[in-house]
Design a protein around this motif. Structure first.
Motif, PDB file in Angstrom:
ATOM      1  N   LYS A   1      -0.058  15.687  -9.609  1.00  0.00           N
ATOM      2  CA  LYS A   1       0.862  16.493 -10.241  1.00  0.00           C
ATOM      3  C   LYS A   1       0.230  16.586 -11.818  1.00  0.00           C
ATOM      4  CE  LYS A   1       4.940  16.174  -7.420  1.00  0.00           C
ATOM      5  NZ  LYS A   1       6.420  15.781  -7.356  1.00  0.00           N
ATOM      6  N   VAL A   2      -0.041  15.291 -12.267  1.00  0.00           N
ATOM      7  CA  VAL A   2      -0.664  15.297 -13.573  1.00  0.00           C
ATOM      8  C   VAL A   2      -1.882  16.161 -13.779  1.00  0.00           C
ATOM      9  CG1 VAL A   2      -1.441  13.860 -15.525  1.00  0.00           C
ATOM     10  CG2 VAL A   2       0.680  13.051 -14.193  1.00  0.00           C
ATOM     11  N   GLN A   3      -2.749  16.123 -13.067  1.00  0.00           N
ATOM     12  CA  GLN A   3      -3.986  16.757 -12.895  1.00  0.00           C
ATOM     13  C   GLN A   3      -3.614  18.413 -12.867  1.00  0.00           C
ATOM     14  OE1 GLN A   3      -6.478  15.156 -10.078  1.00  0.00           O
ATOM     15  NE2 GLN A   3      -6.819  13.321 -11.331  1.00  0.00           N
ATOM     16  N   LYS A   4      -2.759  18.761 -11.774  1.00  0.00           N
ATOM     17  CA  LYS A   4      -2.355  20.012 -11.848  1.00  0.00           C
ATOM     18  C   LYS A   4      -1.713  20.877 -12.998  1.00  0.00           C
ATOM     19  CE  LYS A   4      -0.252  23.235  -8.364  1.00  0.00           C
ATOM     20  NZ  LYS A   4       0.452  23.021  -7.290  1.00  0.00           N
ATOM     21  N   GLY A   5      -0.799  19.843 -13.563  1.00  0.00           N
ATOM     22  CA  GLY A   5      -0.295  20.233 -14.710  1.00  0.00           C
ATOM     23  C   GLY A   5      -1.198  20.563 -15.898  1.00  0.00           C
ATOM     24  N   GLU A   6      -2.137  19.716 -16.071  1.00  0.00           N
ATOM     25  CA  GLU A   6      -3.011  19.743 -17.067  1.00  0.00           C
ATOM     26  C   GLU A   6      -3.973  21.349 -16.906  1.00  0.00           C
ATOM     27  OE1 GLU A   6      -5.296  16.136 -17.044  1.00  0.00           O
ATOM     28  OE2 GLU A   6      -4.032  15.145 -18.141  1.00  0.00           O
ATOM     29  N   GLY A   7      -4.347  21.486 -15.699  1.00  0.00           N
ATOM     30  CA  GLY A   7      -4.930  22.987 -15.541  1.00  0.00           C
ATOM     31  C   GLY A   7      -4.400  23.890 -15.626  1.00  0.00           C
ATOM     32  N   LYS A   8      -2.982  23.883 -15.465  1.00  0.00           N
ATOM     33  CA  LYS A   8      -2.257  24.909 -15.716  1.00  0.00           C
ATOM     34  C   LYS A   8      -2.241  25.394 -17.272  1.00  0.00           C
ATOM     35  CE  LYS A   8       0.654  25.143 -11.517  1.00  0.00           C
ATOM     36  NZ  LYS A   8       2.061  25.182 -11.274  1.00  0.00           N
TER      37      LYS A   8
ATOM     38  N   LEU B   1       0.695  -1.134  -0.004  1.00  0.00           N
ATOM     39  CA  LEU B   1       0.082  -0.075   0.023  1.00  0.00           C
ATOM     40  C   LEU B   1       0.807   1.259   0.086  1.00  0.00           C
ATOM     41  CD1 LEU B   1      -2.723  -1.050   2.545  1.00  0.00           C
ATOM     42  CD2 LEU B   1      -3.000  -0.953   0.132  1.00  0.00           C
ATOM     43  N   TRP B   2       1.856   1.222   0.669  1.00  0.00           N
ATOM     44  CA  TRP B   2       2.731   2.511   0.847  1.00  0.00           C
ATOM     45  C   TRP B   2       3.556   2.609  -0.457  1.00  0.00           C
ATOM     46  CZ3 TRP B   2       8.019   2.881   0.635  1.00  0.00           C
ATOM     47  CH2 TRP B   2       8.527   4.302   1.019  1.00  0.00           C
ATOM     48  N   LEU B   3       3.964   1.515  -1.170  1.00  0.00           N
ATOM     49  CA  LEU B   3       4.756   1.776  -2.456  1.00  0.00           C
ATOM     50  C   LEU B   3       3.723   2.321  -3.277  1.00  0.00           C
ATOM     51  CD1 LEU B   3       7.009  -1.501  -2.595  1.00  0.00           C
ATOM     52  CD2 LEU B   3       7.511   1.089  -2.318  1.00  0.00           C
ATOM     53  N   SER B   4       2.420   1.712  -3.419  1.00  0.00           N
ATOM     54  CA  SER B   4       1.249   2.036  -4.345  1.00  0.00           C
ATOM     55  C   SER B   4       0.927   3.649  -3.933  1.00  0.00           C
ATOM     56  CB  SER B   4       0.324   1.283  -4.107  1.00  0.00           C
ATOM     57  OG  SER B   4       0.279   0.033  -4.478  1.00  0.00           O
ATOM     58  N   TRP B   5       1.078   4.095  -2.823  1.00  0.00           N
ATOM     59  CA  TRP B   5       0.675   5.334  -2.598  1.00  0.00           C
ATOM     60  C   TRP B   5       2.071   6.385  -3.094  1.00  0.00           C
ATOM     61  CZ3 TRP B   5       3.193   9.117   0.506  1.00  0.00           C
ATOM     62  CH2 TRP B   5       2.674  10.276   0.607  1.00  0.00           C
ATOM     63  N   VAL B   6       3.168   5.913  -2.938  1.00  0.00           N
ATOM     64  CA  VAL B   6       4.267   6.790  -3.387  1.00  0.00           C
ATOM     65  C   VAL B   6       4.450   6.817  -4.667  1.00  0.00           C
ATOM     66  CG1 VAL B   6       7.030   6.676  -3.389  1.00  0.00           C
ATOM     67  CG2 VAL B   6       5.685   6.225  -1.444  1.00  0.00           C
ATOM     68  N   LEU B   7       4.204   5.587  -5.704  1.00  0.00           N
ATOM     69  CA  LEU B   7       4.354   5.401  -7.097  1.00  0.00           C
ATOM     70  C   LEU B   7       3.012   6.062  -7.895  1.00  0.00           C
ATOM     71  CD1 LEU B   7       5.524   1.892  -7.425  1.00  0.00           C
ATOM     72  CD2 LEU B   7       6.855   3.848  -7.556  1.00  0.00           C
ATOM     73  N   PHE B   8       1.853   6.221  -7.210  1.00  0.00           N
ATOM     74  CA  PHE B   8       0.633   6.738  -8.036  1.00  0.00           C
ATOM     75  C   PHE B   8       0.086   7.941  -7.484  1.00  0.00           C
ATOM     76  CE2 PHE B   8       1.144   1.923  -8.808  1.00  0.00           C
ATOM     77  CZ  PHE B   8       1.567   1.940 -10.370  1.00  0.00           C
ATOM     78  N   GLY B   9       0.065   7.962  -5.912  1.00  0.00           N
ATOM     79  CA  GLY B   9      -0.848   9.113  -5.532  1.00  0.00           C
ATOM     80  C   GLY B   9      -0.217  10.520  -6.002  1.00  0.00           C
ATOM     81  N   PRO B  10       1.161  10.867  -5.497  1.00  0.00           N
ATOM     82  CA  PRO B  10       1.537  12.211  -5.825  1.00  0.00           C
ATOM     83  C   PRO B  10       1.591  12.263  -7.231  1.00  0.00           C
ATOM     84  CG  PRO B  10       2.883  11.128  -4.220  1.00  0.00           C
ATOM     85  CD  PRO B  10       1.965   9.989  -4.883  1.00  0.00           C
TER      86      PRO B  10
END
Length: 507
Positions: A495-502, A482-491
């Motif tokens: 960032k991808v969604q924030k970049g698309e908005g900008k 679970l921790w690795l999944s959060w590290v790999l996919f959560g952040p």
């Protein structure tokens, strides 16, 4: 079938010929204090059909079993092997090797850990191919009793109505050692049994009967005579052949011997033990009395031969350092064969174990006072060993047996001595094939102890306490996932969604 029975009297002055009674078909003894050897020789045609079929696949077979109870060995029966079952054999070139393991399990019990001769047996080192006296493969198993063999003989070999055969099989339970030899050249099976003393520890009182009118039995009551030649043993006593002689006949003869006892002036014995606590790196200690620890002859060198089950092994690379060897009172590691993998756990090792021959150091005559004081106590020779990881069990420790090693002096025999003419010599003991054909062995007996086997408590994984380990491991693995999944996919997703908005805002 041929039979030869030998009684070896330690004190010839105490033997009276009147203790023997001989008639046409029997010999009776009364209160004879002696060691006893009984040798039976069978032709291949005299064996049961299943044994004949099994022996057809072997070029040679040599079985040596020794008790783990201490006993006094008189010459010429001073040679020894480590307690347990030793098997050496060479198969016929055109035959498969697979028949031997089932035979050993039938004869000596299911505890014989032999699955396949190709994987379980080991190949001994051949130092001199031309003069080799060793079979091509060797095997060892800790078999403390002859009970399985007694049952095998009584049920599969003895006729149902023969009480003599069954009583003879029962006598194996008190034997000091048992030798079985077969070779395809002679097509003969030799069954040899030695008793250091009767089972009740009293003098021999028994009656020897002829099994048939056309058979004979050689019976000798002998003692050892002193001889000026150290390589020659002298025998004297009485000899009779049941079925031919009516009275015992005086006899005297000499024969060279490969194995000799220590001179009476040297009181050498050894003990074997493990330093406590043993842990996973036990140290075998061989202790000898330093006061008489000197070579019996000028050419003699002290050796020990170890038989190590699969759960013990030697790191041969440790014994290449001269300083390390000197600190343990060792000269060198001469040979090692068998399972020597330094990393494998016991359940991975296919071989039964390993053997090792060490040349030992002895105190020099010019030691300083400090060493002299140490020698007055004991001369300890230490051999570091290593335990393999054993399979898990329902306890925290597993108790495993380790047989005592064999200690002997290897000496050079006189030129011209023929070593193959002694009717009592034993061969195929494992270590004598590592020396030249003119080597003489002077055996060092073990000090009298309760047993010639040491037991080691080995720590293992306790299955009764592994439940929380399994659950804990699964929980740790799940949390890590679970921790690795959060590290790999959560952040990254944020960032991808924030970049698309900008990007849209800029346009």
């Amino acid at each position: 079938m041929k039979q030869r029975i030998t009684y070896l009297v330690p004190d010839p002055e105490s033997f009276d010929p009147d203790l023997l009674t001989v008639n046409e078909a029997s010999l009776s003894l009364r209160d004879v204090k002696a060691a006893k050897e009984h040798r039976l020789t069978f032709g291949l045609s005299e064996l049961p059909a299943e044994l004949r079929k099994a022996f057809d696949g072997w070029h040679e077979l040599h079985i040596r079993w020794a008790t783990d109870s201490p006993y006094t060995a008189l010459p010429p029966f001073t040679s020894r092997v480590s307690p347990g079952l030793h098997v050496s054999f060479t198969p016929q070139e055109e035959q498969q090797k697979s028949t031997l393991c089932p035979f050993l399990k039938d004869a000596f019990g299911d505890s014989v850990g032999c699955d396949s001769t190709n994987g379980t047996f080991i190949q001994p080192p051949i130092l001199a191919e031309r003069f080799s006296m060793s079979a091509s493969s060797e095997f060892f198993a800790h078999i403390p009793s002859m009970s399985p063999l007694v049952s095998y003989i009584q049920e599969r070999i003895c006729p149902s109505s023969s009480t003599i055969c069954k009583d003879a099989a029962d006598s194996l339970l008190s034997a000091s050692y048992v030798d079985i030899d077969y070779d395809a050249i002679s097509h003969a099976l030799v069954f040899n049994v030695f008793w250091a003393q009767p089972s009740d520890k009293s003098p021999w009182t028994e009656k020897i009967l002829l099994p048939g009118t056309e058979e004979t039995i050689e019976v000798g009551i002998l003692s050892i005579e002193s001889n000026p030649d150290p390589d020659i043993l002298g025998f004297s006593g009485f000899l009779t052949v049941l079925g031919q002689d009516d009275t015992p006949k005086p006899t005297r003869f000499q024969a060279p011997s490969r194995h000799h006892p220590l001179p009476s002036s040297l009181r050498q014995t050894f003990t074997a033990s493990f330093n406590q606590p043993t842990g996973l790196h036990p140290t075998l200690t061989i202790s000898l009395p330093p006061t008489d620890l000197r070579p019996p002859e000028r050419t003699c060198k002290l050796h020990t031969y170890l038989t190590l089950p699969s759960y013990l092994f030697i790191d041969k690379y440790q014994f290449t350092d001269p300083l390390f060897l000197s600190s343990h009172h060792l000269k060198n590691l001469r040979t090692i064969s068998g399972a020597t993998d330094l990393e494998a756990p016991d359940w991975v090792v296919k071989e039964w174990g390993s053997t090792a021959l060490f040349e030992l150091d002895i105190p020099s005559s010019q030691d300083d006072k400090t060493k002299a004081t140490e020698r007055e106590r004991e001369w300890n020779i230490s051999i570091p060993l290593h335990l393999r990881y054993l399979p898990a069990s329902n306890s925290s420790h597993t108790r495993v047996p380790v047989p005592w090693p064999v200690v002997f002096w290897a000496c050079r025999a006189e030129e011209g001595t023929k070593m193959n003419v002694n009717p009592f010599d034993r061969r195929h003991l494992g270590y004598e094939g590592l020396f030249g054909p003119k080597t003489k062995f002077i055996d060092v007996p073990p000090a009298r102890q309760d047993r010639l086997v040491e037991f080691i408590d080995v720590p293992v994984l306790d299955l009764r306490r592994t439940g929380w380990v399994e659950m804990g491991t699964m929980g740790v693995v799940l949390l890590a996932f679970l921790w690795l999944s959060w590290v790999l996919f959560g952040p990254v997703q944020g960032k991808v969604q924030k970049g698309e908005g900008k990007g849209k805002k800029t346009q």
